[in-house]
Design a protein around this motif. Structure first.
Motif, PDB file in Angstrom:
ATOM      1  N   VAL A   1       0.834  -1.195   0.000  1.00  0.00           N
ATOM      2  CA  VAL A   1       0.000   0.000   0.000  1.00  0.00           C
ATOM      3  C   VAL A   1       0.875   1.254   0.000  1.00  0.00           C
ATOM      4  CG1 VAL A   1      -1.744   1.305   1.285  1.00  0.00           C
ATOM      5  CG2 VAL A   1      -1.896  -1.193   1.143  1.00  0.00           C
ATOM      6  N   GLY A   2       1.953   1.212   0.771  1.00  0.00           N
ATOM      7  CA  GLY A   2       2.830   2.373   0.859  1.00  0.00           C
ATOM      8  C   GLY A   2       3.484   2.736  -0.456  1.00  0.00           C
ATOM      9  N   TYR A   3       3.885   1.720  -1.259  1.00  0.00           N
ATOM     10  CA  TYR A   3       4.470   2.005  -2.566  1.00  0.00           C
ATOM     11  C   TYR A   3       3.564   2.927  -3.390  1.00  0.00           C
ATOM     12  CZ  TYR A   3       7.610  -2.066  -2.007  1.00  0.00           C
ATOM     13  OH  TYR A   3       8.544  -2.960  -1.576  1.00  0.00           O
ATOM     14  N   VAL A   4       2.264   2.739  -3.236  1.00  0.00           N
ATOM     15  CA  VAL A   4       1.292   3.288  -4.185  1.00  0.00           C
ATOM     16  C   VAL A   4       0.536   4.498  -3.647  1.00  0.00           C
ATOM     17  CG1 VAL A   4      -0.784   2.697  -5.526  1.00  0.00           C
ATOM     18  CG2 VAL A   4       0.991   0.978  -5.177  1.00  0.00           C
TER      19      VAL A   4
ATOM     20  N   GLU B   1      11.026   2.129 -14.134  1.00  0.00           N
ATOM     21  CA  GLU B   1       9.828   2.451 -13.356  1.00  0.00           C
ATOM     22  C   GLU B   1      10.179   2.876 -11.938  1.00  0.00           C
ATOM     23  OE1 GLU B   1       5.864   0.303 -11.425  1.00  0.00           O
ATOM     24  OE2 GLU B   1       7.294  -0.884 -12.593  1.00  0.00           O
ATOM     25  N   PHE B   2      10.985   2.067 -11.265  1.00  0.00           N
ATOM     26  CA  PHE B   2      11.260   2.294  -9.849  1.00  0.00           C
ATOM     27  C   PHE B   2      12.259   3.430  -9.602  1.00  0.00           C
ATOM     28  CE2 PHE B   2      10.164  -2.367  -8.623  1.00  0.00           C
ATOM     29  CZ  PHE B   2       8.824  -2.058  -8.698  1.00  0.00           C
ATOM     30  N   VAL B   3      13.127   3.711 -10.565  1.00  0.00           N
ATOM     31  CA  VAL B   3      14.101   4.782 -10.373  1.00  0.00           C
ATOM     32  C   VAL B   3      13.507   6.145 -10.736  1.00  0.00           C
ATOM     33  CG1 VAL B   3      16.314   5.694 -11.191  1.00  0.00           C
ATOM     34  CG2 VAL B   3      16.107   3.273 -10.595  1.00  0.00           C
ATOM     35  N   PHE B   4      12.568   6.189 -11.688  1.00  0.00           N
ATOM     36  CA  PHE B   4      12.008   7.470 -12.104  1.00  0.00           C
ATOM     37  C   PHE B   4      10.752   7.874 -11.328  1.00  0.00           C
ATOM     38  CE2 PHE B   4      14.774   6.851 -15.774  1.00  0.00           C
ATOM     39  CZ  PHE B   4      15.247   8.133 -15.962  1.00  0.00           C
ATOM     40  N   ALA B   5      10.099   6.953 -10.634  1.00  0.00           N
ATOM     41  CA  ALA B   5       8.937   7.350  -9.825  1.00  0.00           C
ATOM     42  C   ALA B   5       9.335   8.189  -8.603  1.00  0.00           C
ATOM     43  CB  ALA B   5       8.146   6.113  -9.401  1.00  0.00           C
TER      44      ALA B   5
ATOM     45  N   CYS C   1      -5.688  10.162 -20.743  1.00  0.00           N
ATOM     46  CA  CYS C   1      -5.495  10.224 -19.285  1.00  0.00           C
ATOM     47  C   CYS C   1      -5.095   8.878 -18.685  1.00  0.00           C
ATOM     48  CB  CYS C   1      -6.745  10.779 -18.599  1.00  0.00           C
ATOM     49  SG  CYS C   1      -8.191   9.726 -18.688  1.00  0.00           S
ATOM     50  N   ILE C   2      -4.775   7.894 -19.510  1.00  0.00           N
ATOM     51  CA  ILE C   2      -4.378   6.577 -18.998  1.00  0.00           C
ATOM     52  C   ILE C   2      -3.179   6.643 -18.045  1.00  0.00           C
ATOM     53  CG2 ILE C   2      -3.280   4.403 -19.722  1.00  0.00           C
ATOM     54  CD1 ILE C   2      -5.328   4.245 -21.962  1.00  0.00           C
ATOM     55  N   PRO C   3      -2.113   7.423 -18.349  1.00  0.00           N
ATOM     56  CA  PRO C   3      -0.985   7.447 -17.399  1.00  0.00           C
ATOM     57  C   PRO C   3      -1.389   7.863 -15.995  1.00  0.00           C
ATOM     58  CG  PRO C   3      -0.357   8.490 -19.464  1.00  0.00           C
ATOM     59  CD  PRO C   3      -1.836   8.253 -19.533  1.00  0.00           C
TER      60      PRO C   3
ATOM     61  N   PHE D   1      -2.608   5.787  -9.984  1.00  0.00           N
ATOM     62  CA  PHE D   1      -3.332   5.320  -8.805  1.00  0.00           C
ATOM     63  C   PHE D   1      -2.706   4.049  -8.216  1.00  0.00           C
ATOM     64  CE2 PHE D   1      -7.500   7.567  -9.843  1.00  0.00           C
ATOM     65  CZ  PHE D   1      -7.606   8.200  -8.617  1.00  0.00           C
ATOM     66  N   PHE D   2      -2.083   3.209  -9.080  1.00  0.00           N
ATOM     67  CA  PHE D   2      -1.639   1.873  -8.646  1.00  0.00           C
ATOM     68  C   PHE D   2      -0.175   1.579  -8.968  1.00  0.00           C
ATOM     69  CE2 PHE D   2      -6.151   1.737  -9.775  1.00  0.00           C
ATOM     70  CZ  PHE D   2      -6.705   1.329  -8.573  1.00  0.00           C
ATOM     71  N   LEU D   3       0.516   2.516  -9.578  1.00  0.00           N
ATOM     72  CA  LEU D   3       1.885   2.270 -10.019  1.00  0.00           C
ATOM     73  C   LEU D   3       2.773   1.790  -8.881  1.00  0.00           C
ATOM     74  CD1 LEU D   3       3.709   3.229 -12.751  1.00  0.00           C
ATOM     75  CD2 LEU D   3       4.746   4.587 -10.959  1.00  0.00           C
TER      76      LEU D   3
END
Length: 459
Positions: A24-27, A101-105, A194-196, A201-203
C-alpha cells in the motif's frame, strides 16, 4: 561503499503486515496527487472509464504476478520471471523496464514532498527539501530492511487513515450534478490521453515481489501481502476519486483559481470547498498528506534497490551494484546509485515527464510479466505453485490486452517521451550485449530451481 559490501544473501525479516504496508505504501501517494492531472484531458467520466479498465488490468496482473512471486521468491521480480520463462534477452528487457519504473517514480514524488514541506517552510527552497529527503530515506534503507519496513507500515497506516477521514468529511457534499459537470470534455480521445494518470493510482504495487527474499515464509506471506494491498488500494482509489470530484466538479480540484496552472494537491482543494482552508481538518490533511507521499517515496526506493541488486548480481549491470552491505545486509551500492540518478532527474524539474517515463517502464514490465506467466504455465506445469492464479487463461489474457492498449495509447500521446524511453532501452541493451558476457549465473540457478520444484512436486 563497495569496500564494505559482500555478495551474501539478504536477510528474512518481513511478515504479512509489513508486506501489506509496503504494498500500500508504494502506491498511496497516487491517491494524494498526480491522478487529478488526468481530469484535464478526460474529465470525470473519461478518467473514471480509464481507471476502471486500469483497475481490471491490475487485478488480473496482480494475481498472476503473485503466483510467480510465491513460486520464485527472488529480489529481481519481473527480471527473474522473464529470464526463466522467456530467456536472457526478454529477461533483461523486463529488468531494465522495472529499473526505469522504480528509479524514475521517486523523483516525481520527491518534488511533491518538497512542495508540501515548502508550505510549512517557505524560506527553504522546495528542491533543497526534496534532495534532503532523498538522502535521508536512502540512508534509512541502507540501515536495514526491518527498520525501513516498520517505518513504512507506520506512515502507511496514518496515510490510509487520513484518506478515510477525507472521504468521511467530503462524502455528504458529493452530488451527481458535480460528478456529471463537463464530464467528458475531449470525447473518447480524452479517455486514452489520461491513462498514465489512471495508472498512477496503482503504479509500483508489484514492488512487493522485490522483497520476496526478505519475507518470512514468502510462499504464504507474499500472497497475503499482495492480495490485501491490491484490495485496499482499489477501495481507496474509488472512494477518493468520487469524493474529490463530487464536491464541486473536476475543475475545482485541477485549477486552484480559473486560468491557474494545474495543481498537484487535489485533496486540499476539495476539502477546502467543504470546511474552508482555516479548519483543523484542512491543515491535518496537508500535514498527514505528507505521510502518504513519504510512504510511496520511501517504499519505492526500497523496491528499486532490490531491482538493481538482482541485475548487478548476474552482471547485466555493474557487479558492484549486485553486492549486499556486509553489516546491514541491504543493497547499499544499488540504493546510492539510484539516489544519484533520481536527484539528476529531480533537478530537471519536469515532474509530469518523469511520471510518464515511469509509466512506460511499468507497462513494459506488465506485458513481459504476463507473457512470462503464460510461458511458465505451458512449459513448467509441474513447478511448485503455492498460490495458483484464478481464471486462467481469461484473467492473464484480459490483463495483457489492456496493458498493450495502454502502452499504445501512452506512446501515441507522448511521442517525444516514447523516443526518450526507447533511447534508454537501446543504450541499456547495447551495454548488455557488449559487457554482460555470458551472465549464466542466473540461468544456472533457475535450472536448479526448476529441478527442485519438480522434485518437490513429485514428493
Amino acid at each position: 561503499m563497495s569496500g564494505t559490501a559482500t555478495p551474501a544473501t539478504l536477510e528474512r525479516k518481513l511478515g504479512p503486515w509489513m508486506l501489506w504496508g509496503l504494498g500500500v505504501g508504494y502506491v498511496i501517494s497516487g491517491e494524494y496527487f498526480g491522478w487529478n492531472l488526468g481530469l484535464e484531458q478526460g474529465g470525470t467520466l473519461g478518467l473514471a472509464i480509464a481507471t476502471l479498465f486500469i483497475i481490471l488490468m491490475y487485478l488480473c496482473f496482480t494475481f498472476c504476478y503473485t503466483e510467480m512471486a510465491c513460486a520464485i521468491p527472488r529480489a529481481g521480480g519481473a527480471f527473474v520471471y522473464g529470464t526463466r520463462a522467456l530467456g536472457r534477452q526478454m529477461g533483461f528487457l523486463a529488468g531494465i523496464a522495472q529499473v526505469i519504473e522504480f528509479v524514475f517514480a521517486p523523483p516525481a514524488i520527491a518534488a511533491a514532498i518538497g512542495a508540501y514541506f515548502n508550505l510549512f517552510l517557505p524560506d527553504v527552497p522546495a528542491m533543497h527539501i526534496a534532495i534532503v529527503a532523498y538522502v535521508l530515506f536512502t540512508a534509512l534503507n541502507i540501515y536495514g530492511v526491518k527498520a525501513a519496513a516498520q517505518f513504512e507500515l507506520f506512515i502507511t497506516v496514518l496515510a490510509v487513515g487520513e484518506l478515510l477521514v477525507f472521504c468521511g468529511v467530503t462524502a455528504p457534499s458529493v452530488t451527481w450534478a458535480n460528478l456529471s459537470m463537463n464530464a467528458l470534455p475531449n470525447g473518447m480521445s480524452g479517455v486514452f490521453a489520461c491513462i498514465p494518470f489512471a495508472i498512477w493510482f496503482f503504479l509500483a504495487i508489484e514492488g512487493v515481489a522485490n522483497v520476496a527474499e526478505e519475507a518470512v515464509n514468502p510462499q504464504r506471506n507474499i500472497l497475503i501481502g499482495f492480495g490485501s494491498a491490491i484490495i485496499t488500494l482499489v477501495a481507496l482509489a474509488v472512494f477518493t476519486f468520487i469524493c474529490a470530484t463530487g464536491v464541486a466538479g473536476w475543475e475545482a480540484i485541477v485549477y486552484p483559481t480559473p486560468g491557474a496552472a494545474p495543481s498537484d494537491s487535489p485533496l486540499p482543494l476539495a476539502l477546502g470547498r467543504v470546511v474552508g482552508d482555516s479548519n483543523v481538518l484542512y491543515h491535518m490533511l496537508i500535514f498527514i498528506g505528507l505521510f502518504g507521499l513519504v510512504a510511496s517515496f520511501h517504499g519505492i526506493i526500497l523496491a528499486a534497490g532490490r531491482a538493481v541488486l538482482e541485475m548487478g548480481r548476474v552482471g547485466y549491470m555493474s557487479p558492484i551494484l549486485g553486492r549486499v552491505h556486509a553489516r546491514f545486509r541491504t543493497p547499499a551500492n544499488a540504493l546510492v546509485a539510484n539516489m544519484v540518478v533520481g536527484i539528476i532527474a529531480l533537478l530537471s524539474g519536469k515532474t509530469a515527464d518523469i511520471i510518464t517515463l515511469s509509466v512506460f517502464g511499468a507497462l513494459t514490465l506488465y506485458v513481459i510479466s504476463l507473457l512470462s506467466f503464460f510461458s511458465l504455465r505451458v512449459n513448467e506445469p509441474k513447478m511448485a505453485r503455492p498460490f495458483v492464479a484464478p481464471l486462467y487463461p481469461l484473467a492473464p489474457t484480459v490483463g495483457l490486452v489492456i496493458a498493450l492498449v495502454a502502452l499504445a495509447a501512452v506512446t501515441y500521446y507522448n511521442l517525444k517521451l516514447a523516443a526518450i524511453y526507447a533511447a534508454i532501452l537501446a543504450a541499456s541493451y547495447a551495454y548488455f550485449r557488449l559487457f554482460a558476457g555470458s551472465a549464466a549465473g542466473l540461468e544456472a540457478d533457475d535450472l536448479e530451481g526448476a529441478a527442485l520444484a519438480e522434485a518437490a512436486t513429485k514428493d
